[in-house]
Design a protein around this motif. Structure first.
Motif, PDB file in Angstrom:
ATOM      1  N   SER A  23       7.042 -26.104  12.937  1.00  0.00           N
ATOM      2  CA  SER A  23       6.221 -25.968  11.904  1.00  0.00           C
ATOM      3  C   SER A  23       5.191 -25.633  13.014  1.00  0.00           C
ATOM      4  CB  SER A  23       6.896 -26.483   9.902  1.00  0.00           C
ATOM      5  OG  SER A  23       5.816 -26.329   9.492  1.00  0.00           O
ATOM      6  N   GLY A  24       3.955 -24.960  12.345  1.00  0.00           N
ATOM      7  CA  GLY A  24       2.109 -25.577  12.677  1.00  0.00           C
ATOM      8  C   GLY A  24       2.479 -24.942  13.795  1.00  0.00           C
ATOM      9  N   THR A  25       3.305 -24.150  14.501  1.00  0.00           N
ATOM     10  CA  THR A  25       2.732 -23.993  15.905  1.00  0.00           C
ATOM     11  C   THR A  25       2.233 -21.933  15.381  1.00  0.00           C
ATOM     12  OG1 THR A  25       5.151 -22.736  16.589  1.00  0.00           O
ATOM     13  CG2 THR A  25       4.908 -25.291  16.601  1.00  0.00           C
TER      14      THR A  25
ATOM     15  N   LYS B  18       3.654 -18.966  14.194  1.00  0.00           N
ATOM     16  CA  LYS B  18       4.889 -18.026  13.710  1.00  0.00           C
ATOM     17  C   LYS B  18       4.304 -16.945  12.869  1.00  0.00           C
ATOM     18  CE  LYS B  18       7.910 -20.178  12.283  1.00  0.00           C
ATOM     19  NZ  LYS B  18       7.973 -21.891  12.065  1.00  0.00           N
TER      20      LYS B  18
ATOM     21  N   LEU C  84       0.496 -15.204  14.280  1.00  0.00           N
ATOM     22  CA  LEU C  84       0.357 -14.641  15.150  1.00  0.00           C
ATOM     23  C   LEU C  84       1.511 -13.567  14.251  1.00  0.00           C
ATOM     24  CD1 LEU C  84       0.657 -17.487  17.995  1.00  0.00           C
ATOM     25  CD2 LEU C  84      -1.320 -15.915  17.562  1.00  0.00           C
TER      26      LEU C  84
ATOM     27  N   LYS D 237       0.196 -21.001   6.082  1.00  0.00           N
ATOM     28  CA  LYS D 237      -0.615 -22.108   5.786  1.00  0.00           C
ATOM     29  C   LYS D 237      -2.445 -21.790   5.820  1.00  0.00           C
ATOM     30  CE  LYS D 237       1.659 -25.004   8.297  1.00  0.00           C
ATOM     31  NZ  LYS D 237       2.847 -24.020   8.907  1.00  0.00           N
TER      32      LYS D 237
ATOM     33  N   ILE E  13      -5.429 -24.107   5.937  1.00  0.00           N
ATOM     34  CA  ILE E  13      -5.699 -24.596   6.064  1.00  0.00           C
ATOM     35  C   ILE E  13      -6.863 -24.163   6.670  1.00  0.00           C
ATOM     36  CG2 ILE E  13      -4.510 -26.689   7.575  1.00  0.00           C
ATOM     37  CD1 ILE E  13      -7.007 -27.917   4.803  1.00  0.00           C
TER      38      ILE E  13
ATOM     39  N   GLU F 124      -8.584 -14.913  10.887  1.00  0.00           N
ATOM     40  CA  GLU F 124      -7.103 -14.509  10.053  1.00  0.00           C
ATOM     41  C   GLU F 124      -7.230 -13.752   8.859  1.00  0.00           C
ATOM     42  OE1 GLU F 124      -3.922 -17.577  10.982  1.00  0.00           O
ATOM     43  OE2 GLU F 124      -5.090 -18.844  10.615  1.00  0.00           O
TER      44      GLU F 124
ATOM     45  N   THR G 178       0.600 -22.746  21.459  1.00  0.00           N
ATOM     46  CA  THR G 178      -0.626 -22.835  20.711  1.00  0.00           C
ATOM     47  C   THR G 178      -2.013 -23.770  20.336  1.00  0.00           C
ATOM     48  OG1 THR G 178       0.350 -23.102  19.089  1.00  0.00           O
ATOM     49  CG2 THR G 178       0.490 -20.987  19.662  1.00  0.00           C
TER      50      THR G 178
ATOM     51  N   ARG H 125      -8.141 -27.094  20.070  1.00  0.00           N
ATOM     52  CA  ARG H 125      -7.401 -26.238  19.651  1.00  0.00           C
ATOM     53  C   ARG H 125      -7.317 -25.197  20.780  1.00  0.00           C
ATOM     54  NH1 ARG H 125      -3.216 -25.561  15.121  1.00  0.00           N
ATOM     55  NH2 ARG H 125      -1.624 -24.270  16.252  1.00  0.00           N
TER      56      ARG H 125
ATOM     57  N   PRO I  74      -8.090 -21.525  21.044  1.00  0.00           N
ATOM     58  CA  PRO I  74      -8.808 -20.707  20.172  1.00  0.00           C
ATOM     59  C   PRO I  74      -7.803 -18.667  19.801  1.00  0.00           C
ATOM     60  CG  PRO I  74      -9.826 -20.263  22.227  1.00  0.00           C
ATOM     61  CD  PRO I  74      -9.258 -21.427  22.649  1.00  0.00           C
ATOM     62  N   ILE I  75      -7.333 -18.904  18.763  1.00  0.00           N
ATOM     63  CA  ILE I  75      -6.859 -18.378  18.981  1.00  0.00           C
ATOM     64  C   ILE I  75      -6.495 -16.864  19.073  1.00  0.00           C
ATOM     65  CG2 ILE I  75      -5.900 -16.552  16.525  1.00  0.00           C
ATOM     66  CD1 ILE I  75      -5.893 -18.951  15.202  1.00  0.00           C
TER      67      ILE I  75
HETATM   68  N1  ADP Z   1      -3.998 -20.379  18.952  1.00  0.00           N
HETATM   69  C1  ADP Z   1      -3.177 -20.082  17.902  1.00  0.00           C
HETATM   70  N2  ADP Z   1      -2.707 -20.017  17.223  1.00  0.00           N
HETATM   71  C2  ADP Z   1      -1.937 -20.409  16.147  1.00  0.00           C
HETATM   72  N3  ADP Z   1      -1.688 -20.282  15.678  1.00  0.00           N
HETATM   73  C3  ADP Z   1      -3.580 -21.217  15.292  1.00  0.00           C
HETATM   74  C4  ADP Z   1      -4.028 -21.201  16.958  1.00  0.00           C
HETATM   75  N4  ADP Z   1      -5.495 -21.846  16.675  1.00  0.00           N
HETATM   76  C5  ADP Z   1      -5.162 -22.896  15.594  1.00  0.00           C
HETATM   77  N5  ADP Z   1      -4.225 -22.082  14.663  1.00  0.00           N
HETATM   78  C6  ADP Z   1      -3.689 -22.950  13.370  1.00  0.00           C
HETATM   79  O1  ADP Z   1      -2.609 -22.996  13.392  1.00  0.00           O
HETATM   80  C7  ADP Z   1      -2.128 -22.862  12.013  1.00  0.00           C
HETATM   81  C8  ADP Z   1      -0.224 -21.871  12.511  1.00  0.00           C
HETATM   82  O2  ADP Z   1      -0.009 -21.806  11.002  1.00  0.00           O
HETATM   83  P1  ADP Z   1       1.496 -21.539  10.889  1.00  0.00           P
HETATM   84  O3  ADP Z   1       1.090 -19.634  11.503  1.00  0.00           O
HETATM   85  O4  ADP Z   1       1.563 -20.964   8.929  1.00  0.00           O
HETATM   86  O5  ADP Z   1       2.281 -22.035  12.068  1.00  0.00           O
HETATM   87  P2  ADP Z   1       4.340 -21.844  11.223  1.00  0.00           P
HETATM   88  O6  ADP Z   1       4.270 -20.357  10.497  1.00  0.00           O
HETATM   89  O7  ADP Z   1       5.180 -21.441  13.005  1.00  0.00           O
HETATM   90  O8  ADP Z   1       4.392 -22.978  10.662  1.00  0.00           O
HETATM   91  C9  ADP Z   1      -2.237 -21.903  11.609  1.00  0.00           C
HETATM   92  O9  ADP Z   1      -2.758 -22.564  10.164  1.00  0.00           O
HETATM   93  C10 ADP Z   1      -3.822 -21.674  12.698  1.00  0.00           C
HETATM   94  O10 ADP Z   1      -4.882 -20.902  11.799  1.00  0.00           O
END
Ligand code: ADP
Ligand code: PEP
Ligand code: MN
Length: 536
Positions: A238-240, A242, A245, A276, A278, A285, A429, A441, A443-444
């Motif tokens: 969770s939070g990585t 998926k 991206l 997510k 937040i 995105e 990430t 963090r 950068p996306i």
């Molecule tokens: N470099 C990055 N790559 C992916 N997500 C990022 C990155 N930097 C910040 N984020 C944030 O981290 C979160 C990733 O969550 P999410 O894609 O929902 O994860 P998962 O689906 O794996 O639980 C999002 O809120 C996203 O905006």
């Protein structure tokens, strides 16, 4: 009992033990569920037409309250070190009491499917107390064709009654919250929590049990496919990243969270996404942001202002704010949920220690090592003054959803990677320029550029160096990406601090992997971090 909506008359709720329910609404559409949710005071309409609900005390999953019924079928199949057993007697009593609790209530039913590959599909009936939960699960799972509903025959039934408070003494559970899975009879009982994610992850748990027996690999991953049919899967806790991206305008989205890999390729288990929200930004995105600004999407624990506009920066209810929408709300999403055998596997980690490089190429042994380790790091986020991240090792990148021993999933994956010659990459990430609290963090934009290069095959051609700690191969320079970020040590102002942090992380990897040493061969054991350095 009053009933509304199209359904199979032979399996009405009255036939499965709900004898005194006041009314049942079967397979209502989004518009009708909006009306029911709002009329009952469960949810509100947002300015842009989404439906917003809050969940009270539970704003995330409750893994410690999840149980699997231990019977003669499951006894030898389940990895009991990771799954809490519940006796069939306790389950039967909980089931009976929940049926009684539904007396006099109005219930909602959705007849849906888990698994886009018809050969491995799990028809799933979800009975909910809340109208908004009915819309959530309708958005998340696969909606069968309307003309098949009159003969729908579920193999899994989920009964979701958040207002039922479980008594630990009576049912052998832990708190008043319980998620009880009877894998033999295909029944999941959810009580004492309104967090909607429990429903979708219950379907995942059941498929994770059923599919390996058929030689199909279930995966906690997102997936997309390029124009040339080059599919990629993205494993991660969770939070990585998926969900974030996998939504990529240049590629067709297959799914954001749960997939199977069988004889015909990969297939989504679901028909929607759960992103997510937040600090969600329209700029970083755009596809996900757009889903929050329309009719049909469910917003969970998102704060609204006085004009009913969502404030995605407000974490006062939880950091885990979410939106749930059907696949087709993302432009360029697959209509079938199917894709060929993957060409690339990405393992996502959000390394809050800032030690791992933003991307690294993995050998098949290293891929197996990292799959079994399932590393990511959590940050405190909301707690003031907490600068120390917490490492999480969750095997198969999803231990809370894995009923079987990790070696079963690991062996299946290893075989598939070998057979299809899949390239594997690890992507961080998480943090760069220092650990959480000092660095920032990743950068996306940088992550996306590196992924694009990896998926196009371009990264395989660039010069690679061995990471001194982990041994995996890291690109030295990538076009369009700031070279500085590729070498994590160079991003830290204090190199000694980096080395100390790396040493700490390596020792956590090694301590965690001890339990798998006897389940893997020497090649995988040698993929452990630190080993390469010591040997050279
Ligand atoms: N470099 C990055 N790559 C992916 N997500 C990022 C990155 N930097 C910040 N984020 C944030 O981290 C979160 C990733 O969550 P999410 O894609 O929902 O994860 P998962 O689906 O794996 O639980 C999002 O809120 C996203 O905006
Ligand atoms: C739905 C969930 O999955 P993820 O955070 O991986 O998107 C969850 O953990 O509740
Ligand atoms: Mn996700």
């Amino acid at each position: 009992m009053e009933t509304f909506g199209v359904h199979n008359q032979a399996i009405e709720l009255a036939t499965i033990g709900f004898s005194d329910v006041r009314s049942v609404r079967y397979n209502l559409s989004a518009a009708l569920l909006y009306e029911e949710s709002i009329r009952r005071g469960e949810a509100e309409l947002t300015a842009q037409g989404a439906l917003r609900a809050t969940t009270g005390q539970h704003t995330g999953r409750s893994p410690r309250d999840k149980f699997v019924v231990r019977d003669e079928n499951t006894d030898g199949q389940i990895w009991w070190d990771n799954n809490k057993p519940m006796s069939p007697e306790h389950f039967a009593l909980l089931h009976k009491d929940m049926l009684a609790h539904a007396a006099g209530k109005d219930l909602f039913v959705q007849d849906l499917v888990g698994g886009a590959d018809a050969g491995h599909a799990l028809p799933t009936r979800v009975v909910t107390e809340f109208a908004w939960h009915s819309l959530f699960i309708r958005n998340l799972l696969i909606r069968p064709k309307a003309e098949t509903l009159a003969s729908f025959a579920p193999k899994l039934t989920i009964i979701d009654l958040p207002s039922f408070k479980a008594d630990p003494e009576r049912y052998g559970c832990r708190t008043e919250t319980v998620i009880a899975c009877d894998l033999t009879n295909g029944i999941v009982l959810i009580a004492g929590t309104s967090y909607a994610g429990e429903m979708k992850k219950s379907v995942f748990t059941v498929l994770n049990y059923l599919l390996p027996a058929k030689g199909v690999m279930p995966m906690h991953c997102s997936a997309n496919v390029g124009p040339a049919g080059d599919a990629a899967v993205f494993f991660g806790l969770s939070g990585t990243g998926k969900t974030t991206l996998s939504a990529d305008p240049a590629r067709t989205l297959i799914g954001d969270d749960e997939h199977g890999w069988g004889e015909n390729g990969i297939f989504n288990f679901e028909g929607g996404c759960y992103a997510k929200t937040i600090r969600l930004s329209a700029e970083a995105e755009p596809e996900i942001y757009a889903t929050t600004q329309r009719f049909g999407t469910v917003l969970e624990n998102v704060v609204l202002n006085e004009n009913r506009e969502p404030d995605f920066d407000d974490a006062s209810l939880t950091e885990n704010t979410r939106c749930a929408y059907p696949m087709d709300f993302i432009p360029n999403a697959s209509e079938t949920g199917l894709a060929p055998h993957p060409k690339t596997i990405i393992m996502l980690t959000a390394d809050a220690f800032g030690v791992m490089p933003p991307i690294a190429k993995l050998t098949p042994d290293q891929a197996m090592y990292h799959f079994l380790s399932g590393y990511t790091a959590k940050v405190a986020g909301t707690e003031k003054g907490v600068t120390e991240p917490e490492a999480t090792f969750s095997t198969c990148f999803g231990a809370p959803f894995m009923p079987r021993h990790p070696a079963e999933y690991g062996n299946l994956l290893k075989e598939l990677i070998g057979r299809h010659g899949v390239e594997c990459w690890l992507v961080n990430t998480g943090w760069t320029g220092g650990a959480y609290g000092i660095g920032k963090r990743m950068p996306i934009k940088a992550t996306r550029a590196l992924l694009t290069a990896a998926l196009s095959g371009e990264l395989a051609k660039v010069e690679l160096r061995a990471d001194p700690n982990f041994g995996f191969a890291v690109p030295v320079a990538v076009e369009g990406v700031d070279t500085g970020i590729l070498d994590p040590r160079s991003t830290w102002a204090d190199k000694q601090a980096y080395d100390a942090q790396a040493e700490k992380l390596i020792s956590m990897f090694i301590a965690n992997f001890a339990k798998f040493e006897n389940h893997v061969d020497g090649g995988v054991r040698d993929a452990a971090p630190g080993i390469k350095v010591a040997a050279e």
